[in-house]
Enzyme design. Structure first.
Site, PDB file in Angstrom:
ATOM      1  N   CYS A  25      -5.692 -20.899   5.301  1.00 38.16           N
ATOM      2  CA  CYS A  25      -4.315 -20.998   4.807  1.00 38.16           C
ATOM      3  C   CYS A  25      -3.480 -21.956   5.663  1.00 38.16           C
ATOM      4  O   CYS A  25      -3.543 -21.911   6.890  1.00 38.16           O
ATOM      5  CB  CYS A  25      -3.676 -19.612   4.813  1.00 38.16           C
ATOM      6  SG  CYS A  25      -1.966 -19.634   4.278  1.00 38.16           S
ATOM      7  N   CYS A  70      -4.386   5.925   4.901  1.00 37.67           N
ATOM      8  CA  CYS A  70      -4.279   4.505   5.260  1.00 37.67           C
ATOM      9  C   CYS A  70      -4.052   4.371   6.763  1.00 37.67           C
ATOM     10  O   CYS A  70      -3.749   3.286   7.249  1.00 37.67           O
ATOM     11  CB  CYS A  70      -3.150   3.839   4.475  1.00 37.67           C
ATOM     12  SG  CYS A  70      -1.585   4.685   4.634  1.00 37.67           S
ATOM     13  N   GLU A  83       4.875  14.744  -5.417  1.00 42.42           N
ATOM     14  CA  GLU A  83       5.306  13.451  -4.868  1.00 42.42           C
ATOM     15  C   GLU A  83       6.811  13.502  -4.590  1.00 42.42           C
ATOM     16  O   GLU A  83       7.570  14.135  -5.317  1.00 42.42           O
ATOM     17  CB  GLU A  83       4.954  12.361  -5.903  1.00 42.42           C
ATOM     18  CG  GLU A  83       5.749  11.072  -5.839  1.00 42.42           C
ATOM     19  CD  GLU A  83       5.513  10.279  -4.563  1.00 42.42           C
ATOM     20  OE1 GLU A  83       4.382  10.268  -4.063  1.00 42.42           O
ATOM     21  OE2 GLU A  83       6.495   9.692  -4.067  1.00 42.42           O
ATOM     22  N   CYS A 130       2.967 -16.931   9.150  1.00 35.74           N
ATOM     23  CA  CYS A 130       3.031 -15.854   8.164  1.00 35.74           C
ATOM     24  C   CYS A 130       2.493 -14.560   8.763  1.00 35.74           C
ATOM     25  O   CYS A 130       1.568 -14.576   9.573  1.00 35.74           O
ATOM     26  CB  CYS A 130       2.180 -16.269   6.962  1.00 35.74           C
ATOM     27  SG  CYS A 130       2.205 -15.068   5.637  1.00 35.74           S
ATOM     28  N   GLN A 164      -1.012   0.763  -6.581  1.00 38.86           N
ATOM     29  CA  GLN A 164      -1.834   0.209  -5.492  1.00 38.86           C
ATOM     30  C   GLN A 164      -1.990  -1.291  -5.714  1.00 38.86           C
ATOM     31  O   GLN A 164      -2.183  -1.729  -6.851  1.00 38.86           O
ATOM     32  CB  GLN A 164      -3.209   0.878  -5.497  1.00 38.86           C
ATOM     33  CG  GLN A 164      -3.168   2.342  -5.122  1.00 38.86           C
ATOM     34  CD  GLN A 164      -3.217   2.579  -3.624  1.00 38.86           C
ATOM     35  OE1 GLN A 164      -3.234   1.648  -2.826  1.00 38.86           O
ATOM     36  NE2 GLN A 164      -3.208   3.848  -3.239  1.00 38.86           N
ATOM     37  N   ASP A 180      -3.228  12.270  -0.087  1.00 37.48           N
ATOM     38  CA  ASP A 180      -3.150  10.828   0.215  1.00 37.48           C
ATOM     39  C   ASP A 180      -1.760  10.528   0.788  1.00 37.48           C
ATOM     40  O   ASP A 180      -0.931   9.891   0.149  1.00 37.48           O
ATOM     41  CB  ASP A 180      -3.388  10.051  -1.096  1.00 37.48           C
ATOM     42  CG  ASP A 180      -3.411   8.545  -0.889  1.00 37.48           C
ATOM     43  OD1 ASP A 180      -3.398   8.086   0.261  1.00 37.48           O
ATOM     44  OD2 ASP A 180      -3.437   7.817  -1.912  1.00 37.48           O
TER      45      ASP A 180
HETATM   46  C1  LIG Z   1      -0.166   6.420   0.324  1.00 34.55           C
HETATM   47  S1  LIG Z   1       0.924   6.762  -0.986  1.00 34.55           S
HETATM   48  C2  LIG Z   1      -0.189   7.497  -2.118  1.00 34.55           C
HETATM   49  C3  LIG Z   1       0.127   7.252  -3.544  1.00 34.55           C
HETATM   50  C4  LIG Z   1      -0.909   7.613  -4.572  1.00 34.55           C
HETATM   51  N1  LIG Z   1      -1.824   8.649  -4.163  1.00 34.55           N
HETATM   52  C5  LIG Z   1      -1.663   6.383  -5.049  1.00 34.55           C
HETATM   53  O1  LIG Z   1      -2.855   6.269  -4.812  1.00 34.55           O
HETATM   54  O2  LIG Z   1      -1.039   5.530  -5.663  1.00 34.55           O
HETATM   55  C6  LIG Z   1       1.841   8.103  -0.334  1.00 34.55           C
HETATM   56  C7  LIG Z   1       2.850   8.712  -1.269  1.00 34.55           C
HETATM   57  O3  LIG Z   1       3.469   9.810  -0.607  1.00 34.55           O
HETATM   58  C8  LIG Z   1       4.823   9.891  -0.968  1.00 34.55           C
HETATM   59  N2  LIG Z   1       5.515  10.688   0.071  1.00 34.55           N
HETATM   60  C9  LIG Z   1       5.900  10.274   1.303  1.00 34.55           C
HETATM   61  N3  LIG Z   1       6.443  11.295   1.996  1.00 34.55           N
HETATM   62  C10 LIG Z   1       6.415  12.371   1.180  1.00 34.55           C
HETATM   63  C11 LIG Z   1       6.838  13.728   1.331  1.00 34.55           C
HETATM   64  N4  LIG Z   1       7.411  14.151   2.454  1.00 34.55           N
HETATM   65  N5  LIG Z   1       6.658  14.561   0.297  1.00 34.55           N
HETATM   66  C12 LIG Z   1       6.070  14.122  -0.842  1.00 34.55           C
HETATM   67  N6  LIG Z   1       5.633  12.871  -1.035  1.00 34.55           N
HETATM   68  C13 LIG Z   1       5.815  11.996  -0.039  1.00 34.55           C
HETATM   69  C14 LIG Z   1       5.242   8.438  -1.076  1.00 34.55           C
HETATM   70  O4  LIG Z   1       6.380   8.294  -1.887  1.00 34.55           O
HETATM   71  C15 LIG Z   1       3.995   7.777  -1.677  1.00 34.55           C
HETATM   72  O5  LIG Z   1       4.060   7.743  -3.080  1.00 34.55           O
END
Ligand SMILES: C[S@@+](CC[C@H](N)C(=O)[O-])C[C@H]1O[C@@H](n2cnc3c(N)ncnc32)[C@H](O)[C@@H]1O
Length: 469
Positions: A76, A427, A351, A82, A301, A400
């Protein structure tokens, strides 16, 4: 007396020994850990120490004296400026090795629990152009590497459309080509910039908080349909119509052409009304036989192909037979919940973000799925005894969470639930290791599968199966 000011100094020869979990490379010098960007483990480099703390210092790479066997040519033109693709000077095989090691280290050093050998990391099928979404920012003073002659530049030459310099909210460099998303985004971005410059559109001034052109967001689905959202700093019907019509004529691939007027101080659009200029107000993405409606504000995602790999592995680890009551914690727009629903008796998704839960419900409807239930709220409040009375205790939990991992109360609730399997998708292996350590009296680590969703970055996604002891 004031503190003596730190004076940068040169290390003439520094051997890079490892890649750290935050993406910087690591060396040792004078009993200190030295952290350095753009290096590769195995390199011998000349480095400039730019700041120093008690046990570690930060350095910048001045010259590669002897390249590592893992060093490759970068692809790049924006490398160094960046914040994306920071590991592109490292071969992909080496990147995967360090990501695998990151999970191993987190489990050994933070988790300190027993675990069977970690499965070899699954690399990304695409290592370039793998993202489905990018955002660019307009600036009326693009970042210049050298200030020589900057005063002589015309307004048009100062205008830029690109990314923020890492850690600098006020500095944007102009992007000519980005390798993260299908090349059409480069054409679209450069065409918009040229049109705006040729027609005298004013680019946003971050300090004065004014300017017509603020930003663009590009999204695409696997079928090759595109969404473009153009963000304007003020109403200007004539100019907005002229630009949007031009884009509409030039790029028939954009099936959802949207814009927003953002006169606020920040760039976010989640609290603004999005206008449809042409086409649909959303894209539809397909994962297996499921459809997902993606609006301009929806989360999805960003590496679609690897998402399919990640979710398939999570579903395999969940070992569903069709009879299970599954809880999908941190469900986002319900993607995992819907993805596993065919093999489950019921799925409950939780969520934080209400808009995401609305999307999850829409997506369930769109696919004719009636045995999913979605709740919005903080996990530690929503995942309650009452919920488990209402929907029954989970047989399988898929979780997750965000990078910070799970709240202690959520971990306790999972343990109380008695779920026979917990599939932990993360992650951030460090917080995952911490959370699993809390659960180790109750759950046994049975399988671990790292997946690479973001080539050329240090990020790694990791799925761990925990089974009830
Ligand atoms: C890593 S993402 C996972 C999303 C989903 N599993 C996917 O694969 O698209 C983590 C998610 O947790 C939610 N989140 C963060 N803190 C939270 C909380 N205290 N209670 C509920 N959800 C939460 C975020 O808004 C986000 O959508």
């Amino acid at each position: 007396m004031g503190k003596s000011k730190f004076k940068p100094y040169i290390i003439e020869s520094l051997t890079i020994t490892n890649a750290g979990s935050e993406g910087k490379c690591i060396a040792r010098y004078d009993d200190k850990v030295v952290m350095i960007d753009h290096a590769v483990p195995g390199d011998v480099v000349r480095a400039k120490v730019t700041s120093s703390k008690k046990s570690f210092s930060f350095a910048s790479l001045q010259q590669v004296l002897k390249p590592s066997a893992d060093r490759i040519d970068t692809f790049c033109e924006h490398v160094g400026m960046c914040g994306g693709c920071k590991w592109q000077q490292m071969s992909y095989e080496a990147q995967l090795r360090y990501k695998q090691q990151q999970v191993q280290d987190a489990f050994e050093r933070i988790g300190k629990f027993d675990f069977p050998p970690i499965e070899p990391i699954i690399g990304s099928t695409q290592q370039q152009f793998y993202r489905n979404k990018l955002e660019y920012t307009f600036t009326n003073k693009r970042w210049l590497t050298s200030l020589d002659g900057a005063a002589e530049l015309t307004t048009a030459e100062h205008a830029g459309l690109g990314y923020h310099i890492p850690g600098r909210f006020d500095k944007v460099f102009d992007v000519n080509k980005c390798w993260l998303m299908d090349d059409l985004q480069n054409e679209i971005r450069n065409a918009i910039k040229s049109f705006c410059i040729s027609n005298g559109y004013d680019f946003y001034n971050i300090y004065a908080k004014e300017g017509l052109m603020r930003g663009i967001i590009l999204r695409r689905n696997e079928a090759g349909q595109w969404m473009l959202i153009v963000s304007f700093g003020r109403e200007d019907n004539q100019r907005i119509t002229e630009l949007m019509s031009y884009i509409n004529r030039q790029f028939p691939q954009i099936t959802s052409l949207l814009y927003v007027i953002n006169a606020k101080l920040n760039d976010t659009i989640h609290d603004l009304d999005i206008q449809v200029f042409a086409g649909d107000d959303h894209l539809v993405e397909k994962l297996e036989n499921l459809k997902f409606k993606i609006g301009p504000k929806s989360f999805f995602q960003t590496n679609t192909m690897q998402t399919l790999t990640l979710y398939s592995k999570a579903r395999e680890f969940a070992g569903l037979t069709g009879n299970e009551n599954v809880y999908d914690l941190y469900t986002g727009v319900g993607t995992i919940a819907l993805f596993v629903s065919k093999q489950a008796r019921q799925v409950v998704g939780i969520e934080y973000i209400e808009g995401a839960i609305s999307d999850a419900k829409i997506n369930a409807q769109l696919n004719g799925i009636t045995h999913t239930h979605f709740y919005a709220g903080d996990m530690k409040d929503v995942l309650s005894d009452e919920l488990m009375v209402k929907h029954g205790k989970p047989d399988v939990i898929i979780t997750d969470p965000p990078r910070a991992g799970m709240h202690e109360d959520v971990v306790k609730k999972i343990m109380e639930s008695g779920a026979s399997r917990v599939v932990y998708v993360s992650c951030n292996p460090a917080t995952q290791a911490r959370d699993i350590a809390w659960m180790q009296d109750k759950y046994l680590v049975t399988k671990t599968q790292p997946v690479d969703m973001f080539p050329h970055t240090h990020h790694v996604e990791n799925i761990t199966l925990l089974t009830l002891r």
